[in-house]
Design an enzyme around this catalytic site. Structure first.
Site, PDB file in Angstrom:
ATOM      1  N   GLY A  69      -5.825   5.333  -0.262  1.00  0.00           N
ATOM      2  CA  GLY A  69      -7.213   5.228   0.174  1.00  0.00           C
ATOM      3  C   GLY A  69      -7.962   4.197  -0.642  1.00  0.00           C
ATOM      4  O   GLY A  69      -7.445   3.100  -0.919  1.00  0.00           O
TER       5      GLY A  69
ATOM      6  N   TYR B 233       0.826  -1.203   0.000  1.00  0.00           N
ATOM      7  CA  TYR B 233       0.000   0.000   0.000  1.00  0.00           C
ATOM      8  C   TYR B 233       0.867   1.263   0.000  1.00  0.00           C
ATOM      9  O   TYR B 233       1.804   1.396   0.790  1.00  0.00           O
ATOM     10  CB  TYR B 233      -0.925   0.019   1.227  1.00  0.00           C
ATOM     11  CG  TYR B 233      -1.689   1.321   1.341  1.00  0.00           C
ATOM     12  CD1 TYR B 233      -2.752   1.590   0.480  1.00  0.00           C
ATOM     13  CD2 TYR B 233      -1.308   2.291   2.259  1.00  0.00           C
ATOM     14  CE1 TYR B 233      -3.439   2.793   0.555  1.00  0.00           C
ATOM     15  CE2 TYR B 233      -1.991   3.498   2.342  1.00  0.00           C
ATOM     16  CZ  TYR B 233      -3.048   3.752   1.479  1.00  0.00           C
ATOM     17  OH  TYR B 233      -3.711   4.941   1.541  1.00  0.00           O
TER      18      TYR B 233
END
Length: 561
Positions: free
Chosen positions: A65, A58
């Protein structure tokens, strides 16, 4: 030194405390020990190794998000740009520079754990910034405190890159100019650097830590002023009886009573007061003891936040793990800040009610109304009381819990949010308003003696009274008192800090140490994360240490009360 400053260097290998956050208001030397640097470098190397392995990480290989399902930018510098720039949308008044600098210190300690994959030069840049009085200009509104304090920390990174604005020596300047004048280099970010800087709850933790530091002083100031009022009016001291308060069963209440008795030693009742005083005198130990409990809880929570790792994901090079989770979710601080907020409001209620009692001739034994030397011709503290009423009303209106206001956002990626940033900033606001109330009450106590109340009989209270009187002359003719109230509030903070230093209480003297109930910051560390678990260690000695003091008080002081 003034409250909240220190000439000593702060090591990134030590435990971070609320007192350290206050020290960051001015230039602060921070040491980066070799072992800390080594673990930061090791984690960075690990992140670089796995970034090109095809493994999804990530914020490194993905968007942010809910856009995590899409690939991020291929170049690390571009990825860092995106991290910051789409969050430069904050608004509202600017946070005080001391809050922003405290947040940078908190972020630095999180990064120093070596779990974020940040470059060494980023850590060096934050250390260099804290050694100056540079402070990024950060708008107050924009964070929900769920995925860290993304927007305010983005403004920190933005300013360190020479964009936006910053404070230097109290002046708001273009950030590039402020960096140049401070002798700081423009910060370059690459890879995961930007996300490591912004993806934590450091603004929440900083604001809460600063609120806790001031609230700790203010509870002691409230004890001092309550004792001074008791002595000046000639009240009995039975309400602070050690046996009475021990029977109540709350150690912090017993501690508050012990503090009152220490101040009141040498005072004797006038014999002209009612058998039972109003609750704003008689129930002070119970009220302030309960407030102490809330402050102590907030102190323990914020220490855990300050000494933990707030980021996502976390990297464990020793086991080859990249762990995605929610260590950026500021719920503990949100709950603690809201509870602290309520406690501060009630301490403010107490100060306002004590002031109301002082200006009422029917309850002071005949002192003139509004403590005026010439009622009708001079109005003395009448304006102070009205302002105190308005201040308490503002505090009450702000007491609604932020942590219960969860609203889904971010395409329901952030479907529950803690709003810890707002809770912590509000708690800090309340702590500042409480200082005003205490300053006004102290001015009124000084004036009460001028118009007929007795001078304190307790030697320690008499010495405090003399310092207040030296700071604020008696009101003979009406005059502006706003500046005087601020000076007295500063004086009260200094007095209780000096008392704590004399008592050897390192927590209140501006260094890490042990609280009244055994929470030892020096023993509080975050363990090195293993393959199977991550745990927090804490060292707490008996929850009811105060009872030992009560037993001693029973033997030594019972006859004197």
């Amino acid at each position: 030194m003034p409250v909240g400053t220190s000439s000593a260097a702060l090591s990134l290998a030590a435990a971070l405390s609320p007192a350290h956050l206050e020290q960051a208001r001015g230039p602060l030397a921070v040491e980066l020990p070799g072992d800390v640097r080594a673990r930061i470098a090791r984690c960075r190397e690990f992140v670089l190794e796995i970034s090109g392995s095809g493994r999804a990480i990530y914020g490194v290989t993905t968007g942010f998000g809910p856009l995590v399902a899409f690939e991020g930018r291929a170049d690390g510098a571009g990825q860092s740009d995106n991290t910051i720039l789409h969050h430069i949308v904050g608004h509202g008044e600017l946070l005080p520079p001391e809050v922003v600098r405290a947040a940078v210190l908190a972020r630095l300690f999180s990064l120093a754990h070596g779990r974020s994959g940040v470059s060494e030069h980023v850590v060096d840049a934050l250390v260099a910034m804290l050694a100056t009085d540079f402070a990024p200009a950060v708008p107050r509104l924009g964070s929900v405190g769920a995925s860290g304090d993304l927007q305010p920390l983005a403004y920190v990174a933005h300013a360190l890159r020479g964009n936006g604005n910053a404070f230097l020596s109290g002046r708001l300047l273009p950030a590039a100019d402020a960096l140049g004048q401070a002798g700081l280099r423009v910060l370059e970010l690459d890879g995961r650097d930007a996300l490591a800087v912004v993806n934590g709850t450091s603004v929440t933790s900083a604001a809460l830590g600063l609120a806790v530091a001031q609230a700790t002083r203010s509870c002691r100031v409230a004890e001092l002023l309550s004792a001074l009022m008791t002595d000046v009016l000639g009240c009995g001291t039975e309400f602070a009886s050690p046996a009475l308060l021990a029977a109540f069963g709350h150690p912090d209440v017993a501690d508050a009573g012990a503090g009152l008795r220490t101040w009141l030693r040498g005072s004797t009742p006038s014999g002209e007061r009612p058998l039972q005083e109003a609750y704003s005198i008689r129930c002070v130990p119970q009220l302030l003891g309960a407030a102490r409990t809330s402050v102590r809880h907030a102190d323990e929570v914020v220490r855990r936040d300050l000494n933990g790792v707030s980021d996502n994901p976390l990297f464990f090079p020793e086991t080859g793990e990249v762990v995605h989770g929610g260590n950026f979710f500021g719920q503990p601080g949100a709950f603690a800040a809201d509870a602290l907020n309520v406690a501060l409001v009630q301490v403010g209620n107490l100060a306002e009610r004590q002031l109301d009692l002082l200006v009422d001739p029917h309850r002071t034994g005949g002192l003139p109304p509004m403590l005026s030397p010439a009622p009708g011709q001079q109005h003395a503290v009448q304006g102070i009381q009205i302002s105190a009423t308005a201040t308490v009303a503002a505090m009450r209106r702000a007491a609604a819990p932020a942590s219960a206001q969860s609203l889904p956002t971010n395409l329901h990626n952030q479907d529950v949010v803690p709003f810890g940033t707002q809770a912590a900033l509000t708690a800090l606001d309340q702590a500042k308003l409480l200082r005003y109330l205490h300053g006004g009450l102290a001015v009124a106590l000084r004036q009460a003696v001028h118009v007929g109340a007795r001078r304190p009989l307790a030697p320690r209270l008499a010495a405090v009274f003399d310092r207040i009187a030296a700071e604020v002359p008696a009101i003979v003719q009406d005059r502006p008192l706003d500046v005087a109230i601020g000076r007295v509030a500063d004086l009260l903070d200094r007095i209780v800090t000096e008392e704590a230093e004399r008592a050897g209480n390192a927590e209140h003297a501006g260094a890490e140490g042990v609280t009244a109930h055994g929470f030892d910051a020096r023993k509080f560390k975050v363990r090195e994360f293993g393959a199977e678990e991550s745990r927090v260690e804490e060292s707490k000695a008996g929850e009811f240490n105060a009872r030992e003091r009560v037993a001693a008080d029973n033997a030594a002081e019972m006859d004197g009360l």
